[in-house]
Write an enzyme that holds these catalytic residues in place. Sequence first.
Site: not given
Ligand SMILES: NC(=O)c1ccc[n+]([C@@H]2O[C@H](COP(=O)([O-])OP(=O)(O)OC[C@H]3O[C@@H](n4cnc5c(N)ncnc54)[C@H](OP(=O)(O)O)[C@@H]3O)[C@@H](O)[C@H]2O)c1
Length: 237
Positions: A10, A29, A31, A66-67, A90, A94, A112
């Site tokens: 964690d 993260a 998210t 992130t954007d 959020y 970030k 995205w």
């Molecule tokens: N999705 C987008 O469009 C987007 C855009 C720009 C940037 N980002 C960035 O890209 C990265 C990945 O995003 P994503 O979309 O893949 O996110 P995601 O699908 O929500 O995955 C986030 C992961 O973080 C884990 N997590 C959450 N809290 C935690 C904690 N306290 N300790 C350990 N693990 C934890 C979650 O585990 P659980 O599954 O157990 O909850 C999940 O596996 C993030 O930094 C996000 O801010 C995402």
Amino acid sequence: MHALTRADWDVTMPPPALGTVELVLHAAAWTDVDGAESEPQEAAAVNVGGTQHAAELGAPLVTFSTDYVFDGTKRAPYVESDTPNPASVYGRTKLLGEAAAGENAWIVRTSWLFGWTSTNFVRTMLRLGAERDEVGVVDDQRGSPTYVGHLADAVHDLLELPRGIWHVAAQGDCTWADFAEAIFEEAGLACRVRRIATAELGRPAPRPAYSVLRSERPGAPVLPHWREGLRACLERL
Ligand SMILES: NC(=O)c1ccc[n+]([C@@H]2O[C@H](COP(=O)([O-])OP(=O)(O)OC[C@H]3O[C@@H](n4cnc5c(N)ncnc54)[C@H](OP(=O)(O)O)[C@@H]3O)[C@@H](O)[C@H]2O)c1
């Protein structure tokens, strides 16, 4: 290589003993963009505290941002030297997470994201498109949908480049409604897209109306167009 899940670590807690670590790819993260509005401390614990803990592993760090660090009032692509001004909790967590990553990090701002696993816009639209004749999708947010496979290739290339903030997103831009139409077209689904305004959804967190990211840094990786990313993703689904 250690691929750690939340069950292993964690990230709100200090890092476990992992021995010698050569490189950290930190993707964990909070998210839940809307949920962060009512649970800002919890979101910060993951997005700021978690990134600081990842940096404490003492190895070169790749961390994802992130954007949403931008307010979306610009009408030309955001570059690394643009001043962030996040409109949501959020986005603020970030941005603070970027600072917590420290000097020894590649801070990858992307947008995205979609891929063949987990919950994301492409998988949601494929499900809804198979169930319904029509879906309402917002048409007043513009960005660059980025395929995680292309992002991974670009991150690999980044490791040869200096550290700091990098904007890494697909070429091209569109609205969510445009993207949904493209998904239905590529997947051969007959579902129609009804173009709606963000305000109609009544979501707690504001989203940037425009958040196209481009890099102004020499040698920055150039990703394929988002539509190519969509096709590559659909091939893996
Ligand atoms: N999705 C987008 O469009 C987007 C855009 C720009 C940037 N980002 C960035 O890209 C990265 C990945 O995003 P994503 O979309 O893949 O996110 P995601 O699908 O929500 O995955 C986030 C992961 O973080 C884990 N997590 C959450 N809290 C935690 C904690 N306290 N300790 C350990 N693990 C934890 C979650 O585990 P659980 O599954 O157990 O909850 C999940 O596996 C993030 O930094 C996000 O801010 C995402």
